[in-house]
Scaffold this motif. Structure first.
Motif, PDB file in Angstrom:
ATOM      1  N   ARG A   1      11.514 -31.926  73.394  1.00 50.33           N
ATOM      2  CA  ARG A   1      10.168 -31.397  73.300  1.00 50.33           C
ATOM      3  C   ARG A   1       9.332 -31.398  74.518  1.00 50.33           C
ATOM      4  O   ARG A   1       8.890 -30.727  74.991  1.00 50.33           O
TER       5      ARG A   1
ATOM      6  N   LYS B   1      11.020 -29.043  76.961  1.00 51.88           N
ATOM      7  CA  LYS B   1      10.544 -27.766  76.750  1.00 51.88           C
ATOM      8  C   LYS B   1       9.268 -27.477  77.194  1.00 51.88           C
ATOM      9  O   LYS B   1       8.582 -26.356  77.615  1.00 51.88           O
ATOM     10  N   ASP B   2       8.279 -28.495  77.153  1.00 54.32           N
ATOM     11  CA  ASP B   2       6.880 -28.310  77.879  1.00 54.32           C
ATOM     12  C   ASP B   2       6.930 -28.388  79.382  1.00 54.32           C
ATOM     13  O   ASP B   2       5.725 -28.665  79.983  1.00 54.32           O
TER      14      ASP B   2
ATOM     15  N   ASN C   1       3.335 -36.023  80.589  1.00 57.75           N
ATOM     16  CA  ASN C   1       2.041 -34.861  80.933  1.00 57.75           C
ATOM     17  C   ASN C   1       1.536 -35.332  82.253  1.00 57.75           C
ATOM     18  O   ASN C   1       0.699 -34.531  82.799  1.00 57.75           O
TER      19      ASN C   1
ATOM     20  N   VAL D   1       5.084 -38.959  75.829  1.00 54.33           N
ATOM     21  CA  VAL D   1       4.474 -37.631  76.216  1.00 54.33           C
ATOM     22  C   VAL D   1       3.279 -37.855  77.105  1.00 54.33           C
ATOM     23  O   VAL D   1       3.209 -36.889  78.245  1.00 54.33           O
TER      24      VAL D   1
END
Ligand code: NAP
Length: 253
Positions: A49, A52-53, A28, A24
């Protein structure tokens, strides 16, 4: 936020814990990430996930103790994203915890097969690629156990110590290949591994209060920072989560 825009990373052991949080953090920061672990369902959920972000992520099934599986994960990364810039060798196991004298030779050896041979398999699979492209970052998730014996963890301590030396060898042999090598001791982190340690009741780490552990997001952010040129002055070293200088440089404090 650390800038890893356009970079491509593989993180082993990304189904949960530090590896999942690292995937993640790198996503990011702009990296496309390949999440590798044995259990596909959870790893795929983590990748979904991230997508999706707004990030780029795929999940691959990979048992790092098997070289062909490791090679397959690297091939999938190249096939999907066209290159490999960052390899985070994070997957590891603490089980079976118990005294050396009564240890089960088969399961003791299996743990070493993951913690040491798995680390070798990762390096063996990625080094030729990074050598050919004359760039790359390799981060090995080490442990205090690489440097201090702990009751009940003989397989883990021995393998982590050997893995730290393995990284030193890789660095020596690739001194002129512009590959960035870093080790990282994440301190104690609130993951499944610490739950298993607590349940064992065997050594002082098992007596720690769970609130004393770092959240996985802390080592994850530190690892993301280590992937950036801002960490270049530390190349070849094993960094430690508890170091305030590292925490400051990683933007954690
Ligand atoms: P964790 O929550 O137990 O996660 C371990 C990860 O490794 C899981 O994703 C697991 O996924 C994966 N894994 C285990 N065996 C594997 C194999 N053969 N092939 C591929 N993946 C495998 O542990 P963690 O605390 O996040 O630990 C991550 C790393 O940090 C480890 O190297 C550990 O030694 C190190 N570390 C942790 C602590 C701590 O306090 N937590 C302290 C020092 C160092 P699957 O089971 O799905 O394969």
């Amino acid at each position: 936020m650390h800038d890893l825009d356009g970079k491509v990373a593989i993180i082993t052991g990304a189904s949960r814990g530090i590896g999942a949080a690292t995937a993640v953090a790198l996503a990011n920061a702009g990296a496309s990430v390949v999440l590798a672990a044995r259990t596909l369902e959870q790893t795929e959920a983590n990748a979904a996930r991230i997508r999706k972000d707004g990030g780029n992520a795929i999940a691959v099934t990979c048992d790092i103790s098997n070289f062909s599986a490791m090679e397959g994960a690297v091939a999938k990364c190249i096939e999907t994203y066209g290159k490999l810039d960052i390899f985070v060798g994070n997957a590891g196991v603490i089980d079976p915890i118990g005294p050396l004298a009564t240890s089960n030779p088969t399961s003791w050896t299996q743990a070493v097969q993951i913690n040491l041979i798995g680390a070798y398999n990762g390096l063996r699979a990625v080094l030729p690629i990074m050598q050919a492209q004359q760039s790359g970052t390799v981060i090995n998730i080490s442990s205090g156990a690489a440097h201090s014996p702990m009751e009940g963890w003989s397989h883990y301590c021995a393998a982590k110590a050997a893995t730290a030396m393995l990284l030193n060898n890789a660095q020596l042999e690739h001194a002129n290949d512009h590959i960035r090598f870093l080790g990282f001791r994440p301190g104690t982190v609130a993951t499944y591994m610490q739950s298993a340690i607590k349940a064992s009741g065997i050594n002082p780490v098992s007596q720690m209060d769970p609130s004393d552990h770092y959240k996985p997001e802390w080592p994850a952010q530190a690892i993301a920072w280590m992937c950036t040129p801002d960490a270049d002055e530390f190349l070849g070293q094993e960094l430690y989560m508890g170091d305030e200088e590292l925490q400051r440089r990683a933007g954690l404090i």
